[in-house]
Design an enzyme around this catalytic site. Structure first.
Site, short mmCIF file in Angstrom:
data_model
loop_
_atom_site.label_atom_id
_atom_site.label_comp_id
_atom_site.label_asym_id
_atom_site.label_seq_id
_atom_site.Cartn_x
_atom_site.Cartn_y
_atom_site.Cartn_z
N GLU A 174 7.65 7.99 16.58
CA GLU A 174 8.66 7.24 15.60
C GLU A 174 10.29 8.76 15.02
O GLU A 174 10.13 8.36 14.65
CB GLU A 174 8.33 6.75 14.38
N ASN A 216 6.49 8.40 21.21
CA ASN A 216 5.76 7.43 20.89
C ASN A 216 6.13 7.46 20.35
O ASN A 216 6.83 7.38 18.73
CB ASN A 216 4.06 7.31 20.30
N HIS A 252 5.17 -3.76 19.06
CA HIS A 252 5.00 -4.81 17.69
C HIS A 252 6.00 -5.32 18.27
O HIS A 252 7.02 -5.18 18.10
CB HIS A 252 4.91 -3.19 16.75
N GLU A 282 0.61 0.18 21.20
CA GLU A 282 0.22 -0.18 19.95
C GLU A 282 0.34 -1.78 20.09
O GLU A 282 0.64 -2.46 18.77
CB GLU A 282 0.92 -0.17 19.46
N ASP A 284 1.07 -5.47 19.95
CA ASP A 284 0.22 -6.51 19.09
C ASP A 284 1.42 -7.95 18.74
O ASP A 284 2.77 -7.01 19.39
CB ASP A 284 0.13 -6.14 17.36
O1 G3I Z 1 -8.32 5.11 3.50
C1 G3I Z 1 -6.88 4.93 2.05
C2 G3I Z 1 -8.03 4.30 1.06
O2 G3I Z 1 -8.65 5.18 0.77
C3 G3I Z 1 -7.01 4.21 -0.11
O3 G3I Z 1 -8.02 4.09 -1.09
C4 G3I Z 1 -5.95 3.64 0.75
C5 G3I Z 1 -4.45 2.83 -1.37
O4 G3I Z 1 -4.10 2.66 -0.21
O5 G3I Z 1 -4.99 3.88 0.67
C6 G3I Z 1 -6.04 4.32 2.56
O6 G3I Z 1 -5.24 4.03 4.26
C7 G3I Z 1 -4.70 3.36 4.36
C8 G3I Z 1 -4.78 3.49 5.61
O7 G3I Z 1 -3.84 2.52 6.58
C9 G3I Z 1 -6.37 3.02 6.20
O8 G3I Z 1 -6.84 1.91 5.82
C10 G3I Z 1 -3.45 2.86 3.84
O9 G3I Z 1 -3.10 3.41 2.45
C11 G3I Z 1 -2.05 2.59 4.45
O10 G3I Z 1 -1.11 2.63 4.49
C12 G3I Z 1 -2.01 2.61 6.13
O11 G3I Z 1 -1.68 1.68 7.35
C13 G3I Z 1 -1.71 1.95 8.76
C14 G3I Z 1 -0.22 2.60 9.18
O12 G3I Z 1 0.16 2.95 10.06
C15 G3I Z 1 0.05 3.57 8.18
O13 G3I Z 1 -0.85 4.69 8.70
C16 G3I Z 1 -2.25 0.62 9.27
O14 G3I Z 1 -3.46 0.67 9.18
C17 G3I Z 1 -1.87 0.95 10.73
O15 G3I Z 1 -2.18 0.42 11.77
C18 G3I Z 1 -0.11 1.73 11.15
O16 G3I Z 1 -0.33 2.18 12.09
C19 G3I Z 1 0.71 2.25 12.66
C20 G3I Z 1 1.11 3.59 13.56
O17 G3I Z 1 0.41 4.62 13.02
C21 G3I Z 1 1.93 3.59 14.36
N1 G3I Z 1 3.25 3.00 14.70
C22 G3I Z 1 3.32 1.86 13.90
C23 G3I Z 1 1.66 1.13 13.70
C24 G3I Z 1 2.33 0.23 12.25
O18 G3I Z 1 2.75 0.56 10.89
#
Ligand code: G3I
Length: 369
Positions: A174, A216, A252, A282, A284
């Protein structure tokens, strides 16, 4: 619209490694007439069907679900349906380098080991992005030269750690916005410009020459400016001899923005025409829910969009994989990001498929066109 319950496989907690047979996956009969099938066994041999994988390692203590460790049915779904897995968060910078030069591979190792146990490939995700960066990086006040060294060390260490075990990497994720401009907020392109992307690819290639290295992004199929920016960048990188191997189209999609993107297939083809592999990375299809439920019409439209996405890939010879994101619905990123939306994946939960699953099976069985 009948919802189909995937029967639980009998026998060991997790099925044996990938079956090459096209026999239906052994399972108890499910409430519907159709037998349980495995997406990876009905897919053409030159198309990898995949999923993201959530969890693993020390993250199990977090307030976020970590189903790879805690949910046997989830593990079984991933083990029986797919040929490639992408750690959804475990290899992002905040997870894997939480402090400078301090690496934590526990969650990534768990995801990669799981994939290997079941004969599945792994897509690494990702090496540079404007999100999921730890504070030590974003608030460190580093000079451009220091940032360059930090990125080099990160890529060399992470890709080197998984050398020979990760088939493809989303190196730069991105990096453009929907207007084709450099995405603000990436600590490296903010400080060093788009030229650092070429170095990121070179460093990743040095660390694992066998890995196919991808750009990507999302909305490449729907924003002409973004698509053009990536086509121009890809041509420049290739002309410089940079080891760019593929373009990831995230996919997405949202039923709130019909129709299915008319340029989806031509976008895949445009990058394939540059001599690149292409992948839907990705996929969905989210929707606005009324009372938390998807309607029959929404599920039917969603199924058709999944079918069209896979058909688009099958129509492009260099389209090598289709990976779905955040399944099943219970673990999807969508509800926490888009209030009132969800139901984005082909599975309601670990064992309940939606019409989109049958649409995927039919599209994969139809084969390359
Ligand atoms: O694991 C920590 C936890 O320990 C902590 O307490 C908590 C506090 O908010 O955060 C947790 O991490 C979270 C992580 O997912 C694991 O669950 C993050 O907050 C949360 O922001 C993160 O969200 C992910 C997001 O990317 C940002 O990284 C989503 O699951 C994931 O589906 C999403 O995927 C992205 C791709 O990487 C790139 N393309 C877009 C796609 C959707 O945004």
């Amino acid at each position: 619209m009948a919802l189909l319950a995937l029967g639980a496989c009998t026998g060991p907690a997790e099925p044996p490694p990938t079956s090459t047979s096209t026999e239906p996956v052994a399972s108890e009969p499910r409430p519907s007439a159709s037998p349980t099938v495995s997406l990876r066994t009905v897919a053409p041999k030159d198309l990898l069907i995949g999923s993201s994988v959530v969890g693993g390692g020390h993250l199990s203590g977090t307030d976020h679900p970590q189903p790879l460790e805690s949910d046997a049915a989830y593990r079984q779904l991933l083990a029986t349906q797919f040929a490639t897995l992408t750690p959804e968060n475990a290899l992002k910078w905040a997870s894997v380098e939480p402090a400078r030069d301090t690496y934590d591979f526990a969650a990534g190792d768990a995801a990669v080991a799981f994939a290997e146990q079941h004969g599945e490939q792994v897509r690494g995700h990702n090496l540079m992005w404007h999100q999921s960066n730890p504070a030590w990086l974003t608030e460190g006040g580093f000079t451009p030269d220091q940032l360059r060294q930090i990125l080099h060390d990160h890529i060399s260490t992470v890709v080197g750690h998984y050398r020979g075990r990760i088939a493809a990497w989303d190196v730069a994720n991105e990096i453009f916005d929907d207007y084709g401009r450099l995405q603000a907020g990436d600590p490296f392109t903010d400080a060093l410009g788009v030229g650092i992307v070429a170095d990121a690819f070179r460093w990743a290639h040095e660390a694992d020459p066998a890995a196919v290295l991808y750009l990507n992004d999302y909305n490449v199929e729907s924003s002409a400016a973004k698509r053009q920016a990536y086509l121009d960048l890809a041509r420049q990188l290739l002309a410089q001899g940079v080891p760019l191997g593929g373009m990831g189209i995230q996919g997405h999609l949202s039923l709130q923005y019909p129709p299915f993107p008319p340029d989806f297939r031509s976008t895949l083809q445009a990058f394939a025409d540059l001599g690149l592999d292409v992948a839907i990375t990705e996929l969905d299809v989210r929707m606005a829910l009324t009372g938390g439920e998807a309607t029959g019409d929404q599920l039917a439209t969603q199924a058709d969009w999944y079918r069209q996405a896979v058909a688009g890939c099958l129509a492009v010879a260099r389209c090598v994989s289709v990976t779905m994101w955040g399944l099943p619905d219970t673990y999807s990123w969508v509800p926490a990001t888009f209030t009132g939306q969800g139901a984005a994946t082909p599975f309601i939960d670990d064992s309940t498929a939606k019409p989109a699953f049958d649409a995927l099976v039919a599209a994969l069985q139809a084969g390359r066109t």
